[in-house]
Design an enzyme around this catalytic site. Structure first.
Site, PDB file in Angstrom:
ATOM      1  N   GLU A 115       6.270  -9.709  -1.417  1.00 60.62           N
ATOM      2  CA  GLU A 115       5.574  -8.602  -0.755  1.00 60.62           C
ATOM      3  C   GLU A 115       4.689  -9.150   0.340  1.00 60.62           C
ATOM      4  O   GLU A 115       3.990 -10.153   0.161  1.00 60.62           O
ATOM      5  CB  GLU A 115       4.719  -7.819  -1.754  1.00 60.62           C
ATOM      6  N   THR A 170       4.091  -3.294   2.611  1.00 58.21           N
ATOM      7  CA  THR A 170       3.160  -2.262   2.186  1.00 58.21           C
ATOM      8  C   THR A 170       2.955  -1.231   3.277  1.00 58.21           C
ATOM      9  O   THR A 170       3.262  -1.458   4.448  1.00 58.21           O
ATOM     10  CB  THR A 170       1.800  -2.851   1.769  1.00 58.21           C
ATOM     11  N   ALA A 192      -2.349   3.424   4.780  1.00 60.56           N
ATOM     12  CA  ALA A 192      -2.747   4.820   4.588  1.00 60.56           C
ATOM     13  C   ALA A 192      -3.135   5.440   5.921  1.00 60.56           C
ATOM     14  O   ALA A 192      -3.672   4.784   6.811  1.00 60.56           O
ATOM     15  CB  ALA A 192      -3.920   4.905   3.609  1.00 60.56           C
ATOM     16  N   ARG A 200       2.617   7.095  -5.364  1.00 61.16           N
ATOM     17  CA  ARG A 200       1.699   8.221  -5.161  1.00 61.16           C
ATOM     18  C   ARG A 200       0.666   7.857  -4.118  1.00 61.16           C
ATOM     19  O   ARG A 200       0.360   8.634  -3.214  1.00 61.16           O
ATOM     20  CB  ARG A 200       1.005   8.593  -6.474  1.00 61.16           C
ATOM     21  N   HIS A 226      -1.434   2.237 -16.194  1.00 57.59           N
ATOM     22  CA  HIS A 226      -2.127   2.681 -14.989  1.00 57.59           C
ATOM     23  C   HIS A 226      -3.573   3.023 -15.346  1.00 57.59           C
ATOM     24  O   HIS A 226      -3.844   3.561 -16.429  1.00 57.59           O
ATOM     25  CB  HIS A 226      -1.416   3.919 -14.428  1.00 57.59           C
ATOM     26  N   LYS A 237       9.650   9.196 -13.824  1.00 57.49           N
ATOM     27  CA  LYS A 237       9.905   8.565 -12.525  1.00 57.49           C
ATOM     28  C   LYS A 237      11.343   8.044 -12.448  1.00 57.49           C
ATOM     29  O   LYS A 237      12.025   8.203 -11.430  1.00 57.49           O
ATOM     30  CB  LYS A 237       8.907   7.425 -12.310  1.00 57.49           C
TER      31      LYS A 237
END
Length: 287
Positions: free
Chosen positions: A17, A48, A51, A108, A148, A164
């Site tokens: 990542e 990634t 936002a 999410r 979570h 999911k």
């Protein structure tokens, strides 16, 4: 290649990542990191998702295109949904399809008081259900070996994770953890719950004390006693803690590989030194 096809062809995957640079001058470090990562021939590299859309989203797409077109590695684009509506997701689907980017890590997204939530998508499963007919996409989902932070308990965690997968997630990528036994227990619980897709452990080398505290706060990962001793011993010596953190992450990966897990997903933090050290540590291990 779709993530589902990768795991049909290979017993275990290797993946990394990275995150989009915030400044253009940081692109050099990205290329250095990608050059190091490409030497180990990963099956995919995830990118990634910033936002707020706009330039953040564009940087995600541009970096995914670079990975695909310049390094010939399959990109997986992270996509959050809590702060987007259907029209925005439609546009993002179109852009990805046009660029031939087929693999998406559906998320999410974290709640952010500075970023208003919208009403179309409340869970990653909602996003997957909506997008799966928008193109030839393959979806990965996130999972949390120690639950979570918002889960009521482990039973509800499995229930939500199964939803999911039933929505269309074909691979699960885990949040970081520091105790492999927690991951093995989690995979056992998944199989008992009839969640039978590949579950890929996510490993993050911890190289400074502040990072450790931040990660624990964000994801709720616990620290084994042996790791606590490492922190206590070396937290005031940055060089020593770097070496200890890298060695600990490498030992985690070796143990996971020895226990026939479905793959390894390494959080590189865009650090070519970290990437190089890990790659050298597992170079001769067949994954």
């Amino acid at each position: 290649m779709l993530l589902s096809d990768i795991h049909k062809k290979k017993e275990r995957s290797l993946s990394f990542e990275i995150f989009p640079p915030k400044k253009d001058e940081e692109l050099k470090n990205i290329d250095e990191t990608l050059s190091v990562l490409s030497e180990l021939k990963p099956d995919f590299i995830s990118v990634t998702f910033g936002a707020g859309g706009g330039s953040n989203r564009n940087r995600t797409i541009e970096l995914a295109k670079k990975i695909k077109n310049e390094y010939d590695i399959e990109p997986v684009v992270h996509l959050t949904c809590l702060s987007y509506d259907k029209s925005e997701i439609d546009e993002f689907s179109r852009v990805l399809a046009d660029e031939g980017i087929n693999n998406i890590l559906a998320l999410r997204g974290d709640r952010n008081p500075n970023l208003p939530e919208k009403n179309d998508f409340h869970h990653a499963s909602d996003l997957i259900s909506y997008m799966k007919n928008k193109g030839d996409f393959c979806f990965a989902g996130a999972c949390y070996p120690e639950c979570h932070p918002e889960s009521d308990n482990r039973v509800s965690e499995m229930h939500n994770l199964k939803a999911k997968v039933e929505a269309g997630a074909e691979v699960l990528l885990s949040q970081l953890f520091f105790d492999n036994n927690e991951f093995y227990r989690f995979v056992d619980d998944c199989r008992i719950a009839d969640i039978n897709v590949p579950v890929i452990p996510g490993i993050m080398p911890v190289i400074n004390a502040a990072q450790i505290k931040r990660m624990i706060t964000m994801c709720g990962a616990s620290l084994p006693v042996k790791f606590q001793k490492i922190i206590s011993k070396f937290e005031n010596n940055k060089v020593a803690l770097f070496d200890a953190g890298m060695s600990y992450a490498t030992s985690q990966i070796i143990d996971l590989l020895a226990n026939d897990i479905d793959g390894i997903h390494l959080y590189t933090m865009n650090n070519p030194v970290v990437a190089r050290r890990i790659c050298d540590g597992i170079r001769n291990l067949r994954v």
